[in-house]
Design a protein around this motif. Sequence first.
Motif, mmCIF file in Angstrom:
data_model
loop_
_atom_site.group_PDB
_atom_site.id
_atom_site.type_symbol
_atom_site.label_atom_id
_atom_site.label_comp_id
_atom_site.label_asym_id
_atom_site.label_seq_id
_atom_site.Cartn_x
_atom_site.Cartn_y
_atom_site.Cartn_z
ATOM 1 N N TRP A 1 -5.211 -102.664 13.444
ATOM 2 C CA TRP A 1 -6.530 -103.138 13.857
ATOM 3 C C TRP A 1 -6.598 -103.178 15.379
ATOM 4 O O TRP A 1 -5.660 -103.674 16.009
ATOM 5 N N CYS B 1 -14.919 -95.141 22.852
ATOM 6 C CA CYS B 1 -14.096 -96.291 22.443
ATOM 7 C C CYS B 1 -14.769 -97.191 21.415
ATOM 8 O O CYS B 1 -14.080 -97.828 20.601
ATOM 9 N N PHE C 1 -6.542 -90.229 25.762
ATOM 10 C CA PHE C 1 -7.825 -89.623 26.135
ATOM 11 C C PHE C 1 -7.740 -88.702 27.348
ATOM 12 O O PHE C 1 -8.762 -88.349 27.938
ATOM 13 N N ILE D 1 -10.820 -107.425 23.088
ATOM 14 C CA ILE D 1 -10.749 -107.426 24.551
ATOM 15 C C ILE D 1 -11.289 -108.760 25.074
ATOM 16 O O ILE D 1 -11.013 -109.158 26.200
ATOM 17 N N ARG E 1 -1.987 -96.383 28.843
ATOM 18 C CA ARG E 1 -2.174 -96.406 27.385
ATOM 19 C C ARG E 1 -3.461 -95.698 26.985
ATOM 20 O O ARG E 1 -3.502 -95.017 25.962
ATOM 21 N N VAL E 2 -4.505 -95.886 27.764
ATOM 22 C CA VAL E 2 -5.769 -95.211 27.443
ATOM 23 C C VAL E 2 -5.593 -93.696 27.585
ATOM 24 O O VAL E 2 -6.015 -92.929 26.723
#
Length: 397
Positions: free
Chosen positions: A162, A141, A199, A166, A182-183
């Motif tokens: 962009w 990441c 991922f 976090i 989402r990841v």
Amino acid sequence: MSALLSGNAWVNPFLGALESAQVALGSAAHALGMAGDSHGQPAWPWTKRLAVEVLLIDAGVARQLALALAATSGALLLAIAGLFWRRLRIALLAAAVLAAWFAPWPDTSLWLADAVPTSFQTTSFSVEAVARGAARYARDCAACHGDTGRGDGPRAATLVRWPPTIVGPLLGHRLDGELFWRVQHGMHARDGTQSMPGFKARLTDADAWAILDYLKVLAAGGGVQDGDGWPVPVALPALDVRCGDAPAEPLARWRAGQRVRAVAIDSRAPPLEDPRWQTLLLFRDGALPSPHETARWAANGYASCVAVSPGAWNVFAGIAGVSTQRFAGSQLIADRDGWLRAEAKPGDPAWADATLLCAAGGGRAEGVDRSRTDPLTSLLLRIDAQPVRYVKGGYVH
Ligand code: HEC
């Protein structure tokens, strides 16, 4: 009714009840076999969920929804009464139809949000997961999101969009299960182009959850470094504790609803025990005192409970926003609910310069009133008087 709904005091209990009803509905659907599992946990069976995050800030929509629910339940009661009360049947059924017809349902786009099968899934926040998540984050990441999570990685400028920072309220605005989705499955811009890759092929589910745990630490530490305090409340991470020469046990069992004061020490001079809290000693990995040593401390009235999970020192230093080298001498206080609340810098045993990093309900940094005689006691009283009511993605946790 409208007088009852004119203040906003009813909003929180109303949303709380809606949340519980929604969760109960999800569990019932799962129990009835209508929803399978997703990523190893019960799946949310519908493509929509209540947009509690909208209702929380828009009391007008919440009020309309409450009235619509009341009208619809009223209609249902009238209809049932009509079935049993023969003499008034026609009138009751007519009233039921009218009430159902005129129920002022707000536009669904205002109170329903898109859901994913993992929307309501979460995991526990643990030292082990954060340590693993840190390594995975660096590997997968950081190139886009940056080492500190501020969206300034070397690849950021080459992307269609962009990456967001976090370090701020972002994590608090989302449901954990939706971040997880989402990841694993990626994100897309409105025109369908992929804005972030998924991922699933590279990360196990446990690894993806571990990275999300690590993001909480990045957000907390970054907030402290910016002087803003923790942007979202941080819980004591799960870890193993060993007291004296007794076998290690999970922190939750050891804490048993007490306050915790975590102390990072790099010497063999633990503080005295104090009845106001349980003391958790943090040592660097590899520098843990032996059970024999801690048993001797216990016999002499010193704190003797040590965090034995590898990486505990680094995780707490990350939460406190200091480098692992400069963490020695720092202290953190967790309230009875297990939320970390305040931090004292090295060399401040009296907590005179302590900072309340998590004011109730949000991370507003505030110095503690120094005019009191015992700063620590006044800090503890203040923490007790303002328990954290954590609202994440609109949902109360
Ligand atoms: C190729 C660059 C890239 C990589 C690699 C990447 N991200 Fe992202 N990430 C993005 C971009 C761009 C966005 C903003 C996407 C958008 O808003 O459509 C984003 C958004 C996010 C968000 C915010 C989601 C939200 O709800 O707003 C999170 C959380 C996140 N990424 C986590 C991760 C994690 C964890 C990893 C590593 C497993 C990762 N990202 C890897 C580019 C990347």
